[in-house]
Design a protein around this motif. Sequence first.
Motif, mmCIF file in Angstrom:
data_model
loop_
_atom_site.group_PDB
_atom_site.id
_atom_site.type_symbol
_atom_site.label_atom_id
_atom_site.label_comp_id
_atom_site.label_asym_id
_atom_site.label_seq_id
_atom_site.Cartn_x
_atom_site.Cartn_y
_atom_site.Cartn_z
ATOM 1 N N LYS A 169 12.564 10.164 0.054
ATOM 2 C CA LYS A 169 13.969 9.917 -0.281
ATOM 3 C C LYS A 169 14.549 8.820 0.617
ATOM 4 O O LYS A 169 15.247 7.911 0.144
ATOM 5 C CB LYS A 169 14.775 11.212 -0.128
ATOM 6 C CG LYS A 169 16.241 11.076 -0.511
ATOM 7 C CD LYS A 169 16.948 12.426 -0.496
ATOM 8 C CE LYS A 169 17.035 12.986 0.902
ATOM 9 N NZ LYS A 169 17.855 14.234 0.959
ATOM 10 N N ASN A 170 14.256 8.895 1.921
ATOM 11 C CA ASN A 170 14.737 7.866 2.850
ATOM 12 C C ASN A 170 14.151 6.496 2.512
ATOM 13 O O ASN A 170 14.844 5.470 2.586
ATOM 14 C CB ASN A 170 14.351 8.240 4.283
ATOM 15 C CG ASN A 170 15.122 9.433 4.811
ATOM 16 O OD1 ASN A 170 16.175 9.783 4.291
ATOM 17 N ND2 ASN A 170 14.591 10.065 5.844
ATOM 18 N N TYR A 171 12.883 6.480 2.169
ATOM 19 C CA TYR A 171 12.191 5.230 1.836
ATOM 20 C C TYR A 171 12.836 4.563 0.631
ATOM 21 O O TYR A 171 13.158 3.364 0.653
ATOM 22 C CB TYR A 171 10.718 5.557 1.587
ATOM 23 C CG TYR A 171 9.858 4.452 1.036
ATOM 24 C CD1 TYR A 171 10.054 3.116 1.369
ATOM 25 C CD2 TYR A 171 8.794 4.766 0.178
ATOM 26 C CE1 TYR A 171 9.228 2.119 0.863
ATOM 27 C CE2 TYR A 171 7.965 3.780 -0.328
ATOM 28 C CZ TYR A 171 8.191 2.458 0.013
ATOM 29 O OH TYR A 171 7.369 1.480 -0.492
ATOM 30 N N ARG A 172 13.050 5.325 -0.414
ATOM 31 C CA ARG A 172 13.613 4.737 -1.633
ATOM 32 C C ARG A 172 15.076 4.335 -1.439
ATOM 33 O O ARG A 172 15.529 3.331 -2.004
ATOM 34 C CB ARG A 172 13.436 5.713 -2.791
ATOM 35 C CG ARG A 172 11.962 5.820 -3.191
ATOM 36 C CD ARG A 172 11.670 6.866 -4.233
ATOM 37 N NE ARG A 172 10.252 6.820 -4.610
ATOM 38 C CZ ARG A 172 9.647 7.738 -5.350
ATOM 39 N NH1 ARG A 172 10.329 8.790 -5.796
ATOM 40 N NH2 ARG A 172 8.354 7.616 -5.640
ATOM 41 N N ASP B 25 8.331 1.909 -6.993
ATOM 42 C CA ASP B 25 8.485 0.567 -7.545
ATOM 43 C C ASP B 25 9.223 -0.308 -6.530
ATOM 44 O O ASP B 25 10.381 -0.036 -6.193
ATOM 45 C CB ASP B 25 9.274 0.635 -8.849
ATOM 46 C CG ASP B 25 9.441 -0.738 -9.504
ATOM 47 O OD1 ASP B 25 8.850 -1.714 -9.005
ATOM 48 O OD2 ASP B 25 10.180 -0.821 -10.502
ATOM 49 N N ILE B 26 8.549 -1.325 -6.030
ATOM 50 C CA ILE B 26 9.181 -2.226 -5.061
ATOM 51 C C ILE B 26 9.474 -3.594 -5.673
ATOM 52 O O ILE B 26 9.904 -4.509 -4.974
ATOM 53 C CB ILE B 26 8.292 -2.411 -3.815
ATOM 54 C CG1 ILE B 26 6.929 -2.989 -4.196
ATOM 55 C CG2 ILE B 26 8.150 -1.104 -3.053
ATOM 56 C CD1 ILE B 26 6.069 -3.374 -3.008
ATOM 57 N N GLY C 55 0.814 -1.208 0.000
ATOM 58 C CA GLY C 55 0.000 0.000 0.000
ATOM 59 C C GLY C 55 0.845 1.255 0.000
ATOM 60 O O GLY C 55 0.536 2.232 -0.698
ATOM 61 N N ALA C 56 1.933 1.256 0.786
ATOM 62 C CA ALA C 56 2.824 2.416 0.821
ATOM 63 C C ALA C 56 3.448 2.653 -0.544
ATOM 64 O O ALA C 56 3.596 3.800 -0.993
ATOM 65 C CB ALA C 56 3.913 2.204 1.871
ATOM 66 N N ALA C 57 3.817 1.562 -1.203
ATOM 67 C CA ALA C 57 4.404 1.697 -2.537
ATOM 68 C C ALA C 57 3.401 2.302 -3.514
ATOM 69 O O ALA C 57 3.747 3.177 -4.328
ATOM 70 C CB ALA C 57 4.875 0.337 -3.028
ATOM 71 N N TYR D 29 11.331 2.915 7.143
ATOM 72 C CA TYR D 29 11.223 4.106 6.297
ATOM 73 C C TYR D 29 10.000 4.120 5.380
ATOM 74 O O TYR D 29 9.665 5.160 4.823
ATOM 75 C CB TYR D 29 12.496 4.266 5.465
ATOM 76 C CG TYR D 29 13.679 4.769 6.260
ATOM 77 C CD1 TYR D 29 13.618 5.983 6.939
ATOM 78 C CD2 TYR D 29 14.858 4.027 6.341
ATOM 79 C CE1 TYR D 29 14.704 6.448 7.672
ATOM 80 C CE2 TYR D 29 15.946 4.485 7.066
ATOM 81 C CZ TYR D 29 15.862 5.699 7.730
ATOM 82 O OH TYR D 29 16.937 6.162 8.457
ATOM 83 N N GLN D 30 9.318 2.993 5.208
ATOM 84 C CA GLN D 30 8.146 2.988 4.329
ATOM 85 C C GLN D 30 6.922 3.628 4.986
ATOM 86 O O GLN D 30 5.944 3.948 4.311
ATOM 87 C CB GLN D 30 7.798 1.553 3.928
ATOM 88 C CG GLN D 30 7.275 0.689 5.070
ATOM 89 C CD GLN D 30 7.128 -0.770 4.708
ATOM 90 O OE1 GLN D 30 7.300 -1.163 3.563
ATOM 91 N NE2 GLN D 30 6.818 -1.597 5.692
#
Length: 760
Positions: A715-718, A482-483, A474-476, A600-601
């Motif tokens: 940015k942190n998530y990716r 793109d995960i 869901g976060a993606a 981070y997500q």
Amino acid sequence: SYSTHEGALTSEGNIVPAWQVRSPEEEQFKAMIDGSYAFKFARKLSSIKTYERGFRMGGTPAAKQAADMVYKEMRKLGLEDVQFHTFPVYGWEFKGASIEVEGQTFEAISLTSTPGTPPEGVTGELVFAGNGTMEDYADLDIDGKVALVAVDYDLLPWPSNVGLEARVHGTPAALIIYNLNYYGQDPSGEAFTQQDWSGTAVDFPVLNVPKNSGERLKSLATSGRVMATVKSKVNEYPDAKGYNVLGFIRGSEHPDEYIITGGHLDAYFEGFQDDALACGVALAIAKAMKETGYRPKHTIVFAIVDAEEFGAKGAWHDWLIGSWNLINDKTDWHDGLLANVNLELMGYKESEQIETRACDELLSFLKSFASTYKPDPEAFPNPEIAIHHGVSTWTDEWSYSYFGMPTICTKTDDRVSEEFYHSQFDTWERADPAKAQELAEFYGTIIMRIDNSLIHPYDLTIRPARFMEEVDRGAAAITGTDISNVIEAARRYEMAAAEVMQALVEAEEVYVTLNNAMAKAGTVEKASPLGGRSQAPITKAGTGTRVDGKSDETSALAQLKEAADKVNKKLRALNRYLYAETQFLGSTYPEEVVFQTTHYQHDPVVFEKLSQMVKSGDVSGAASLISDWDNGVYGNYYAPYHSYDVWTQFILKYFNNPDPKTEFFSRGRQLRFHDVWRLTHELMKKAAFAEQGGTVSVTPSDISKITRLSFDALKNYRAALDHDRGVWVKAMTLLPTVEELKELKDASQAARKLVTSVSN
């Protein structure tokens, strides 16, 4: 709350039949275990005190006396190379405290790392400061006064938060706290509670009183102007030494591979269950092994460590100092860290069943072991073993895990944590000798089962499976991220790990089957009196002897072990890499052990929701969301109750800008948190204004703040996704190679062919 850090009850894990097989050595060991010895030793250890109620803190004479006692006992048991491992520690010694108000004297305790008073004490007006939050001090003058706080740990999670908040609003002569929830909730209302300070120290005395005393003091403080005199005797030793005590039973085949077990000798109060009884159980295990002549294949280290409770003033994580220094210093052990069985808070007399916990790699082993283990119903009426999944940063297991060592740990009964953990009620009367007996048998046979495994009993598939389960699709979708690449990398690793596991389990099953067949045939692998393993003479005809004088079975076992040794070395190196790259401190509260992606997500989704709420004018919803425990910005739950300076020190100082001098087991493992304190309080003010009927306008500045935060979070998530993808790709290269697996499979097949001939 504490329960989130002790592992979730789980039904995960796989049953591996080869890990269920009991050996005759285990039965001999269980027959020799003496639970009464463990209990008696624990009573003796818990009698070592700084003052009448207890305390033997690292770096103090009491802790050194305890270490000397453990050292002598290890020597008496015949453990090898008994030694002290010393390390720097901040010694804090408590000798007693009291509060005098209106002719009444209240006993108190000082909180760890806080200073004492002059002999004559400090005197000031007693004032009640509510729950000690920022709002509670709004119209309160505490300069030179004795402030009293009823601590709600849902608002201020550590004593340091309470002390620092008071310091922001004045210079109190002293601070007195009592607990409303979670800790020290013994039904009597008379429990003192010594919690870890955790964070920046203050320069005034901070004391704890039981809930009943706190309520009486509150009544006095709110009935009129009364004076209080606080006295506390504390000695501080900034440059003290801690003493870990080590004893060994050296491995006959793999002396440089280590199974470490033990407890901690330091304690608040008498600390019978936390952790004297665990020390007694560890030594009872050592005693039974020595008395049965057990010669382990791998070196078993009995480590009774110091400064588990406290040992570093000013550190956010001021506990586990002894165990962390031990493994940090023993760099020559790092390549051989096989497993840790950590003993902590055990033996509560009201516990109905054994509860235990394992990390990813040992979860299937523990489940397999427990599936055939039958506890004595007199000790544990419920025969089912409750298995929890996870690693806690609240016990010494984390120090070992930090350096790449798979862990199994005792799981504390929740009633212990809530009612008398870190209180004067942690005495021998609340423990049960029958449970000490059973737990010594349970954990001792776990150690032996691990030791006797041909292949280290790790399940390599659970960690990647857990990662894929935790990745939030869901976060993606919400963030347009793109995960697929990270999922594919984890899935490829999981599939490769499953293939490896199949070969490892088959080899283990062949090893167990051949050993059993040889035992029945009279060709039994047994301990040599000179150390190492030897082969008993073959007594059954038809088994054959090679030209070199070795039996076919001996040769087959030797080849199987040689192949297994190569694989085991790869598995340990793989763990060291994965633990360093997949175990970080973060999530809702910065003590949980998480993947970078898991941490981070979360926040990008929160900021997206906040942006939509603010743009639509729903400031009340935004104010509620931003600090919600489950759904708000990570690390921000406590922001509404802290001043900015306190919240900054609590979260940002230690995690975004850590000081190497106060880092120990968090070194290199801190994940970042967002500074949203000001935004939180702005939203709270606007929401309060709206609730009073005011009209709230949303400015471009409000939107801009959330946009910047959202950009940083994304940015942190990716970056975390890229990091974790790289981890699984790298881990693929660290698995046993095709050639190493072929060698193991060939050796397994050769050994399997002999099983029939030996059986016949």
